[in-house]
Write an enzyme that holds these catalytic residues in place. Structure first.
Site, short mmCIF file in Angstrom:
data_model
loop_
_atom_site.label_atom_id
_atom_site.label_comp_id
_atom_site.label_asym_id
_atom_site.label_seq_id
_atom_site.Cartn_x
_atom_site.Cartn_y
_atom_site.Cartn_z
N ARG A 185 0.86 -1.19 0.00
CA ARG A 185 0.00 0.00 0.00
C ARG A 185 0.89 1.24 0.00
O ARG A 185 1.91 1.28 0.68
CB ARG A 185 -0.87 0.04 1.25
CG ARG A 185 -2.12 -0.78 1.16
CD ARG A 185 -3.02 -0.57 2.35
NE ARG A 185 -2.47 -1.11 3.57
CZ ARG A 185 -1.94 -0.40 4.57
NH1 ARG A 185 -1.91 0.92 4.49
NH2 ARG A 185 -1.46 -0.97 5.64
N TYR B 196 -1.46 -3.20 -6.94
CA TYR B 196 -1.26 -3.97 -5.71
C TYR B 196 -2.49 -3.89 -4.79
O TYR B 196 -3.11 -2.83 -4.66
CB TYR B 196 -0.02 -3.46 -4.94
CG TYR B 196 0.01 -4.08 -3.57
CD1 TYR B 196 0.46 -5.39 -3.40
CD2 TYR B 196 -0.51 -3.41 -2.47
CE1 TYR B 196 0.41 -5.99 -2.16
CE2 TYR B 196 -0.56 -4.02 -1.22
CZ TYR B 196 -0.10 -5.30 -1.08
OH TYR B 196 -0.16 -5.91 0.14
N GLY C 49 -4.20 -3.41 -1.53
CA GLY C 49 -4.97 -2.35 -0.89
C GLY C 49 -5.11 -1.09 -1.73
O GLY C 49 -6.04 -0.31 -1.57
N LYS D 109 -9.61 -1.62 1.73
CA LYS D 109 -9.24 -0.49 2.59
C LYS D 109 -9.98 0.79 2.17
O LYS D 109 -10.35 1.60 3.01
CB LYS D 109 -7.73 -0.26 2.54
CG LYS D 109 -6.90 -1.47 2.91
CD LYS D 109 -7.16 -1.94 4.32
CE LYS D 109 -6.20 -3.06 4.73
NZ LYS D 109 -6.47 -3.56 6.07
N HIS E 294 -10.84 -1.68 11.63
CA HIS E 294 -9.77 -2.57 11.17
C HIS E 294 -9.66 -3.72 12.18
O HIS E 294 -8.71 -3.79 12.95
CB HIS E 294 -8.48 -1.75 11.10
CG HIS E 294 -7.36 -2.41 10.37
ND1 HIS E 294 -6.05 -2.06 10.56
CD2 HIS E 294 -7.34 -3.39 9.43
CE1 HIS E 294 -5.28 -2.80 9.78
NE2 HIS E 294 -6.03 -3.61 9.09
N SER F 27 -1.38 -3.21 11.30
CA SER F 27 -1.05 -4.12 10.21
C SER F 27 0.19 -4.94 10.58
O SER F 27 1.11 -4.43 11.21
CB SER F 27 -0.74 -3.34 8.93
OG SER F 27 -1.85 -2.59 8.56
N CYS G 160 0.55 -7.38 12.65
CA CYS G 160 0.72 -7.78 14.06
C CYS G 160 0.01 -9.10 14.34
O CYS G 160 -0.22 -9.43 15.49
CB CYS G 160 0.19 -6.71 15.00
SG CYS G 160 1.38 -5.44 15.42
N GLY G 161 -0.41 -9.82 13.29
CA GLY G 161 -0.93 -11.17 13.53
C GLY G 161 -2.46 -11.27 13.64
O GLY G 161 -2.95 -12.18 14.29
N LYS G 162 -3.19 -10.36 12.99
CA LYS G 162 -4.66 -10.46 13.06
C LYS G 162 -5.17 -11.75 12.43
O LYS G 162 -6.03 -12.42 12.99
CB LYS G 162 -5.32 -9.26 12.34
CG LYS G 162 -5.37 -8.05 13.20
CD LYS G 162 -6.55 -7.11 12.96
CE LYS G 162 -6.98 -6.87 11.55
NZ LYS G 162 -6.03 -6.07 10.80
N ASN H 135 -3.64 -14.53 12.10
CA ASN H 135 -3.32 -15.70 12.94
C ASN H 135 -4.27 -15.80 14.13
O ASN H 135 -4.74 -16.89 14.46
CB ASN H 135 -1.88 -15.62 13.46
CG ASN H 135 -0.88 -15.87 12.34
OD1 ASN H 135 -1.26 -16.25 11.24
ND2 ASN H 135 0.39 -15.63 12.62
N ASP I 168 -9.88 -9.11 8.97
CA ASP I 168 -9.27 -7.79 8.74
C ASP I 168 -10.21 -6.61 9.00
O ASP I 168 -9.77 -5.58 9.47
CB ASP I 168 -8.76 -7.71 7.30
CG ASP I 168 -7.80 -6.55 7.07
OD1 ASP I 168 -6.98 -6.28 7.95
OD2 ASP I 168 -7.90 -5.91 6.01
N SER J 212 4.40 -10.46 0.35
CA SER J 212 3.69 -11.29 -0.63
C SER J 212 2.40 -11.82 0.00
O SER J 212 2.31 -11.94 1.22
CB SER J 212 4.59 -12.43 -1.11
OG SER J 212 5.06 -13.17 0.00
N ARG J 213 1.45 -12.15 -0.84
CA ARG J 213 0.09 -12.38 -0.34
C ARG J 213 -0.57 -13.60 -0.94
O ARG J 213 -0.23 -14.03 -2.04
CB ARG J 213 -0.79 -11.17 -0.71
CG ARG J 213 -0.32 -9.85 -0.13
CD ARG J 213 -0.71 -9.75 1.30
NE ARG J 213 -0.25 -8.52 1.91
CZ ARG J 213 -0.92 -7.88 2.88
NH1 ARG J 213 -2.05 -8.35 3.33
NH2 ARG J 213 -0.42 -6.79 3.43
N ARG K 40 2.50 -4.23 19.81
CA ARG K 40 3.76 -4.89 20.11
C ARG K 40 4.56 -3.99 21.04
O ARG K 40 4.87 -2.85 20.67
CB ARG K 40 4.50 -5.09 18.79
CG ARG K 40 5.88 -5.66 18.86
CD ARG K 40 6.48 -5.68 17.46
NE ARG K 40 6.00 -6.80 16.69
CZ ARG K 40 6.58 -8.01 16.67
NH1 ARG K 40 7.67 -8.23 17.37
NH2 ARG K 40 6.09 -8.97 15.93
N ASN L 52 -2.00 -17.80 22.69
CA ASN L 52 -2.73 -16.53 22.79
C ASN L 52 -4.21 -16.77 23.08
O ASN L 52 -4.95 -15.86 23.46
CB ASN L 52 -2.57 -15.71 21.50
CG ASN L 52 -1.13 -15.25 21.33
OD1 ASN L 52 -0.36 -15.25 22.30
ND2 ASN L 52 -0.76 -14.87 20.12
C1 OXD Z 1 -3.06 -4.20 5.93
C2 OXD Z 1 -3.68 -5.29 5.16
O1 OXD Z 1 -2.03 -3.65 5.50
O2 OXD Z 1 -4.67 -5.85 5.64
O3 OXD Z 1 -3.59 -3.86 7.00
O4 OXD Z 1 -3.21 -5.61 4.06
MN MN Z 2 -5.39 -4.88 7.41
#
Ligand code: OXD
Ligand code: MN
Length: 585
Positions: free
Chosen positions: A68, A196, A198, A205, A225, A247, A249-251, A253, A276, A366-367, A398, A495
C-alpha cells in the site's frame, strides 16, 4: 442495463479512459474461466498445478508496486480539516483534475472491466454496493474472491444511485504518477498507477474502511480494522470477539487460532468470521453487532505455516491467487517460513532462486487471496446478514515493556481512551529501525476517512446508545524480560489463554486484580495448564510498572497535540484519571 446512474457513470469514465472495449462482469464461473485464460495468455497470471493447487493462480507485481502506498493516499474533503492531521489531503477539484490527467486515454488498447460488488452479505441491511472500473484482470479476479461480485450486486442496487464509484487504472504503473484518492462526500474513490492489493482492490481499505468509516460517522455505525472470531466453550456457548491490531501484528493468525490441545480436548473451538475488517452497529437490544464485509482473506504469506496458522494454510489449497511468492518448478508455491523449501525455483521477481542464495525468495509483503469459504474454521454465522453479537473488543500492539499480557479496561470511556492511544513498536522487517513506538489509534491510522478527533468522538458517542456494551481489553504478546533478550510469552496457539480469560471475565467467572491501568488476571485466573512457563515470567508478564506507565502517558501527549483542538476532552480526562490512579500507588 437498467440503472441509468450506473450506465451514465460508466460512459463518462469510458470517455475519459478510452478503452478499446467495455466488459461488464457478471460473476459467473464461465466468466472466471474466460478471464483466467486471457490473463494466462498475456502472462498476467500463471496457472498453478491443477492437481496440487486446483483453481490457483500465480502473479508477480511490478517491482515498484509491492505494498500500500500510504504517502500517495489522500482524503479529498472540501476543507483540509475534514481529513484531519493524520491523513494526506488534496482539494477535490485539484485531485479530480490531476488524476483525470493520468486516466485520460490510459486504457487505449485495453479492456475496461465493470465490476459491481457488495461489501457484506447480499441480504444484510448494512451491506454496501460498490462498482469498480478497472483495466486489470488480476484485480477483477481478486475482487471476485474478496467481495460478492457480479449480478448479485446489480440486483441489490436495482435502479438506485447508492453505490460507491470506484475508478481504478494501472496507467503505466509509475509510482511518480500513482494516487489513491478518496472523495467521501461524493462516495467515490479514484486510484491510478498501482495494481497492488490495498491500492487496487478498492472494496477493501478504500471502501470498507476509509469511505466506510466516513459513512459510519454520518449514519451511526463503525467501520473498523478488526478481525471477528467466535470462541465456543464446551457447553456450546459462543462469544464473539472483535480485535484491532496494527497491520502485520498477527490479526489473521488470531482470527484463525487453534486452541492448545488441552483446550481442544475439553471441547473449546474457535470460529473465524473475518480477519481484517468489521462493520459494527447497535442492534435492537442495545447490543453491538458486527459483520465481516469481505468474502476473502488477503493474507501475508511469509510466516504462514502449519505451526503459525494451519487454517490459513488450508484455505490456500484451492481457488487462491498468490502474489509475489516463490514459484517452484512443479508450479506450486513457497514462501519464507513455510515448511519444505524447494531445491530450485523462481523468486518473486522471476529470477532463479535456491534456499542457499542468501536472499528472500518471496517478497516480505507477498500475499494469498483465498475465499473465506475455503477456511476449515469458518464460522457458520460468517455470512449472517444480522451479524454476530460482540462480547469483547480487544486492542493489541507490540511492546517490549509497559503493557502487560492482557488487561481489562474499567468502562467504555477508558476502553476508547485505550484504543485511541493504541501503539506498536516497529520491527526490523518493517522499517530497519527496531523498537520505535508508533501511535496507531484503533489500528486505523492509515484507514480513517475523516478527522481522527471526530473519529474518537464517534466512538465515545456509542456509550449512551449501548445497553449491552462489550468489555474492552488490551493485549500484548511481545513483552520481554528485563534484559530485553527474550519474549516472555510463547504466543501463537497460547494466545487463546488470555482471550479465554477475557471471555470468562465477561461471564463473571474469572478473577481480576484491580490495578491503576485496569483489571489484570489474578495469579491463578489465567489458565496455564500444560504450559511451560515459570511463575517469575508470568509475574513479569502481568506486572504494571508505575515509572514506565507515567512515561507512556507523557509520550501520548505528542500524539494528542497533533490531533489538536478536535480531540474530545473525555480522552484527556481519561488520561488524567489514569495518571492520578498511578500516582496513588
Ligand atoms: C493491511 C492489510 O495492511 O490488511 O492492514 O493488508
Ligand atoms: Mn489490514
Amino acid at each position: 442495463m437498467q440503472n441509468s446512474h450506473l450506465s451514465g457513470w460508466v460512459r463518462e469514465m469510458a470517455d475519459l479512459c478510452r478503452p478499446d472495449k467495455v466488459r461488464w462482469c457478471d460473476g459467473s464461473e464461465s466468466e472466471k474461466n474466460d478471464l483466467t485464460r486471457l490473463a494466462a495468455r498475456s502472462g498476467e497470471v500463471i496457472e498453478l498445478d491443477p492437481q496440487k493447487l486446483p483453481g490457483c493462480l500465480y502473479n508477480r507485481s511490478a517491482l515498484n508496486d509491492v505494498a500500500r502506498s500510504e504517502q500517495l493516499t489522500f482524503i479529498c474533503t472540501p476543507d483540509k480539516d475534514g481529513a484531519g492531521p493524520t491523513n494526506n489531503w488534496m482539494a477535490p477539484k485539484e485531485a479530480y483534475e490531476k488524476l483525470a490527467g493520468i486516466f485520460r486515454d490510459s486504457m487505449k488498447g485495453r479492456t475496461m472491466y465493470v465490476v459491481p460488488f457488495i461489501m457484506g452479505p447480499a441480504d444484510a441491511p448494512v451491506s454496501k454496493v460498490g462498482v469498480q472500473i478497472t483495466d486489470s484482470i488480476y484485480v477483477v479476479l481478486n475482487m471476485r474472491i474478496m467481495t460478492r461480485m457480479g449480478d448479485v450486486a446489480l440486483k441489490r442496487l436495482g435502479a438506485g444511485d447508492d453505490f460507491t464509484r470506484c475508478l481504478h487504472g494501472k496507467a503505466d504503473l509509475n509510482d511518480k504518477r500513482r494516487y489513491v484518492c478518496h472523495f467521501p462526500q461524493d462516495n467515490t474513490v479514484w486510484s491510478v498507477g498501482s495494481a497492488y492489493g490495498g491500492n487496487a482492490l478498492l472494496g477493501k481499505k478504500c471502501l470498507a474502511l476509509r469511505i466506510g468509516s466516513y459513512l459510519g460517522m454520518r449514519q451511526g455505525w463503525m467501520a473498523e480494522h478488526m478481525l471477528i472470531m467466535g470462541v465456543e466453550n464446551p457447553q456450546g456457548k459462543v462469544h464473539y470477539v472483535a480485535a484491532a491490531f496494527p497491520s502485520q501484528c498477527g490479526k489473521t493468525n488470531l482470527a484463525m487460532i487453534v486452541p492448545p490441545d488441552i483446550f481442544l480436548k475439553k471441547g473449546y473451538k474457535v470460529w473465524t468470521v473475518g480477519d481484517d475488517i468489521a462493520w459494527l452497529w447497535i442492534g435492537p437490544e442495545g447490543e453491538l453487532r458486527a459483520i465481516n464485509p469481505e468474502a476473502g482473506f488477503f493474507g501475508v504469506a511469509p510466516g504462514t505455516n502449519q505451526k503459525t496458522n494451519p487454517n490459513a494454510l488450508a484455505a490456500t489449497h484451492k481457488d487462491t491467487i498468490f502474489t509475489n511468492v516463490v514459484l517452484t518448478k512443479e508450479k506450486t508455491v513457497w514462501w519464507e517460513g513455510l515448511e519444505d523449501p524447494p531445491k530450485e525455483a523462481l523468486d518473486w521477481t522471476g529470477q532463479p532462486w535456491t534456499p542457499e542464495s542468501g536472499r528472500n525468495g518471496a517478497h516480505p509483503n507477498s500475499r494469498f487471496t483465498a475465499p473465506c469459504t475455503n477456511s476449515p474454521c469458518l464460522s457458520p454465522e460468517w455470512a449472517n446478514g444480522n451479524g454476530v453479537e460482540i462480547s469483547a473488543i480487544v486492542f493489541g500492539g507490540r511492546h517490549a515493556a509497559t503493557a502487560p499480557l492482557i488487561y481489562e479496561t474499567f468502562d467504555w470511556r477508558h476502553g476508547v481512551y485505550t484504543g485511541a492511544t493504541l501503539a506498536s513498536e516497529t520491527t526490523a522487517a518493517a522499517t530497519g529501525q527496531v523498537g520505535v513506538l508508533r501511535r496507531d489509534p484503533m489500528a486505523m491510522l492509515p484507514f480513517c476517512g475523516y478527522h481522527m478527533g471526530d473519529y474518537f468522538a464517534h466512538w465515545l458517542s456509542f456509550e449512551k446508545k449501548l445497553k449491552k456494551a462489550p468489555k474492552i481489553f488490551h493485549v500484548n504478546w511481545f513483552r520481554m524480560d528485563k534484559a530485553r533478550k527474550r519474549i516472555l510469552w510463547p504466543g501463537f496457539r497460547d494466545n487463546f489463554r488470555p482471550i479465554l480469560w477475557a471471555l470468562e471475565r465477561i461471564e463473571g467467572k474469572a478473577l481480576g486484580n484491580r490495578t491503576p491501568i485496569g483489571f489484570i488476571p489474578d495469579d491463578d485466573a489465567l489458565n496455564i495448564e500444560g504450559l511451560n512457563i515459570s511463575r517469575q515470567d508470568l509475574g513479569e508478564l502481568l506486572s504494571v510498572n508505575k515509572a514506565e506507565w507515567l512515561a507512556e502517558i507523557e509520550n501520548q501527549n505528542q500524539f494528542f497535540d497533533k490531533i489538536g483542538s478536535r480531540l474530545p476532552s473525555v480522552i484527556r480526562e481519561e488520561q488524567n484519571k489514569l495518571r492520578q490512579r498511578l500516582e496513588k500507588v
